[in-house]
Write a protein that holds these residues in place. Structure first.
Motif, mmCIF file in Angstrom:
data_model
loop_
_atom_site.group_PDB
_atom_site.id
_atom_site.type_symbol
_atom_site.label_atom_id
_atom_site.label_comp_id
_atom_site.label_asym_id
_atom_site.label_seq_id
_atom_site.Cartn_x
_atom_site.Cartn_y
_atom_site.Cartn_z
ATOM 1 N N ASP A 73 -14.965 -15.989 11.729
ATOM 2 C CA ASP A 73 -13.718 -16.626 12.042
ATOM 3 C C ASP A 73 -12.678 -16.534 11.133
ATOM 4 N N GLU A 74 -12.496 -15.321 10.437
ATOM 5 C CA GLU A 74 -11.538 -14.880 9.635
ATOM 6 C C GLU A 74 -10.909 -13.705 10.001
ATOM 7 N N TRP A 75 -9.792 -13.354 9.539
ATOM 8 C CA TRP A 75 -8.922 -12.198 9.561
ATOM 9 C C TRP A 75 -8.054 -11.926 8.141
ATOM 10 N N LEU A 76 -7.833 -10.486 7.967
ATOM 11 C CA LEU A 76 -7.196 -10.015 6.838
ATOM 12 C C LEU A 76 -5.879 -9.716 7.311
ATOM 13 N N GLY A 77 -4.687 -10.708 6.936
ATOM 14 C CA GLY A 77 -3.448 -10.027 7.061
ATOM 15 C C GLY A 77 -2.872 -9.020 6.352
ATOM 16 N N LEU A 78 -2.254 -7.970 6.637
ATOM 17 C CA LEU A 78 -1.788 -7.136 5.688
ATOM 18 C C LEU A 78 -0.082 -7.132 5.703
ATOM 19 N N PHE A 79 0.414 -7.272 4.541
ATOM 20 C CA PHE A 79 2.127 -7.474 4.520
ATOM 21 C C PHE A 79 2.511 -6.514 3.439
ATOM 22 N N VAL A 80 3.536 -5.988 3.673
ATOM 23 C CA VAL A 80 4.328 -5.017 2.653
ATOM 24 C C VAL A 80 4.593 -6.043 1.282
ATOM 25 N N ARG A 81 4.473 -5.524 0.188
ATOM 26 C CA ARG A 81 4.932 -6.279 -0.920
ATOM 27 C C ARG A 81 6.537 -6.548 -0.644
ATOM 28 N N SER A 82 6.941 -7.746 -0.895
ATOM 29 C CA SER A 82 8.368 -8.253 -0.869
ATOM 30 C C SER A 82 9.216 -7.424 -1.471
ATOM 31 N N GLY A 83 8.876 -7.003 -2.759
ATOM 32 C CA GLY A 83 10.034 -6.210 -3.589
ATOM 33 C C GLY A 83 10.116 -4.822 -3.045
ATOM 34 N N LEU A 84 9.130 -4.213 -2.356
ATOM 35 C CA LEU A 84 9.440 -3.019 -1.750
ATOM 36 C C LEU A 84 10.120 -3.113 -0.487
ATOM 37 N N SER A 85 9.895 -4.146 0.177
ATOM 38 C CA SER A 85 10.913 -4.404 1.560
ATOM 39 C C SER A 85 12.316 -4.656 1.068
ATOM 40 N N TYR A 86 12.540 -5.546 0.088
ATOM 41 C CA TYR A 86 14.037 -5.862 -0.295
ATOM 42 C C TYR A 86 14.450 -4.576 -1.093
ATOM 43 N N GLU A 87 13.866 -3.932 -1.994
ATOM 44 C CA GLU A 87 14.424 -3.023 -2.661
ATOM 45 C C GLU A 87 14.552 -1.648 -2.170
ATOM 46 N N PHE A 88 13.555 -1.195 -1.362
ATOM 47 C CA PHE A 88 13.429 0.055 -0.828
ATOM 48 C C PHE A 88 13.509 0.021 0.882
ATOM 49 N N ASP A 89 13.690 -1.131 1.608
ATOM 50 C CA ASP A 89 13.676 -1.062 2.920
ATOM 51 C C ASP A 89 12.389 -0.611 3.434
ATOM 52 N N ILE A 128 1.272 -1.304 -2.935
ATOM 53 C CA ILE A 128 1.985 -1.297 -1.638
ATOM 54 C C ILE A 128 1.987 -2.415 -0.783
ATOM 55 N N ALA A 129 0.837 -3.410 -0.870
ATOM 56 C CA ALA A 129 0.762 -4.129 0.248
ATOM 57 C C ALA A 129 -0.113 -5.291 -0.503
ATOM 58 N N GLN A 130 -0.061 -6.366 0.429
ATOM 59 C CA GLN A 130 -0.898 -7.661 -0.041
ATOM 60 C C GLN A 130 -1.948 -7.787 1.157
ATOM 61 N N GLY A 131 -2.927 -8.333 0.894
ATOM 62 C CA GLY A 131 -3.827 -8.834 1.841
ATOM 63 C C GLY A 131 -4.240 -10.286 1.570
ATOM 64 N N ILE A 132 -4.190 -10.945 2.696
ATOM 65 C CA ILE A 132 -4.423 -12.387 2.528
ATOM 66 C C ILE A 132 -5.456 -12.734 3.622
ATOM 67 N N PHE A 133 -6.600 -13.372 3.283
ATOM 68 C CA PHE A 133 -7.512 -13.668 4.196
ATOM 69 C C PHE A 133 -7.275 -15.081 4.686
ATOM 70 N N LEU A 134 -7.634 -15.399 6.325
ATOM 71 C CA LEU A 134 -6.885 -16.405 7.021
ATOM 72 C C LEU A 134 -8.051 -16.757 8.009
ATOM 73 N N PRO A 135 -8.022 -17.960 8.118
ATOM 74 C CA PRO A 135 -9.132 -18.190 9.310
ATOM 75 C C PRO A 135 -8.458 -18.336 10.619
ATOM 76 N N TYR A 136 -8.966 -18.278 11.692
ATOM 77 C CA TYR A 136 -8.511 -18.426 13.032
ATOM 78 C C TYR A 136 -9.116 -19.463 13.933
ATOM 79 N N LEU A 137 -8.509 -19.644 15.161
ATOM 80 C CA LEU A 137 -8.938 -20.438 16.091
ATOM 81 C C LEU A 137 -9.461 -19.588 17.486
ATOM 82 N N LYS A 138 -10.488 -20.197 18.037
ATOM 83 C CA LYS A 138 -10.705 -19.464 19.302
ATOM 84 C C LYS A 138 -10.281 -20.410 20.471
ATOM 85 N N ALA A 139 -9.612 -20.007 21.585
ATOM 86 C CA ALA A 139 -9.340 -20.896 22.855
ATOM 87 C C ALA A 139 -10.490 -21.338 23.574
#
Length: 159
Positions: A73-89, A128-139
């Motif tokens: 019941d979990e997933w891993l979210g991947l996000f670009v590191r904020s400094g790379l987004s801000y400084e290098f688009d 280059i990125a960050q991974g965050i483990f998160l729970p999710y719910l089912k309908a």
């Protein structure tokens, strides 16, 4: 003395180096297991394996050499590191990477897009990125029953 399996701690969530990248593990080219840098960080820093040049207005698939394991019941979210987004688009082509729990054993790769005006160089070992483990719910009435048939971009693709 035989140790019974139920006394061994069960792994709950984390990262592993894929077998085909294991040869890099104890060298200068080691695949880095993601880690948090501070005790209050939500994200695990994910590093590139290999080097890449991403031209302005283009995208590149960045290898990590990793797979992730987590609860059903979990997933891993991947996000670009904020400094790379801000400084290098830099952005993820799909905004947020979604790694499902049944993706285990498949290679986590990142689809980076350069929205800047200059080429961006990704060096081996760069965070280059960050991974965050998160729970999710089912309908209610959820009836998903298909099994994963592949890795990157495989969900919904006919076998």
């Amino acid at each position: 003395m035989k140790i019974l399996n139920f006394f061994k701690p069960k792994k709950r969530r984390g990262f592993e180096v894929l077998d085909e990248f294991e040869r890099y593990f104890n060298s200068d080219d080691a695949v880095k297991i993601p880690s948090r840098k501070t005790s209050q960080s939500a994200g695990y820093d994910i590093c590139a394996i290999g080097s890449y040049v991403i031209q302005p207005g283009s995208k590149a698939i960045i290898n990590t050499g990793l797979t992730a394991y987590m609860g059903e019941d979990e997933w891993l979210g991947l996000f670009v590191r904020s400094g790379l987004s801000y400084e290098f688009d830099l952005t993820l082509q799909n905004a947020t990477g979604v790694i499902d729990s049944d993706f285990y054993g498949n290679h986590i790769r990142l689809l980076l897009r350069n929205e800047g005006t200059e080429p961006f160089i990704v060096n081996h070992g760069d965070r280059i990125a960050q991974g965050i483990f998160l729970p999710y719910l089912k309908a209610d009435e959820d009836k998903a029953s298909a099994k994963r048939t592949g890795g990157f971009g495989s969900t919904g693709v006919a076998a």
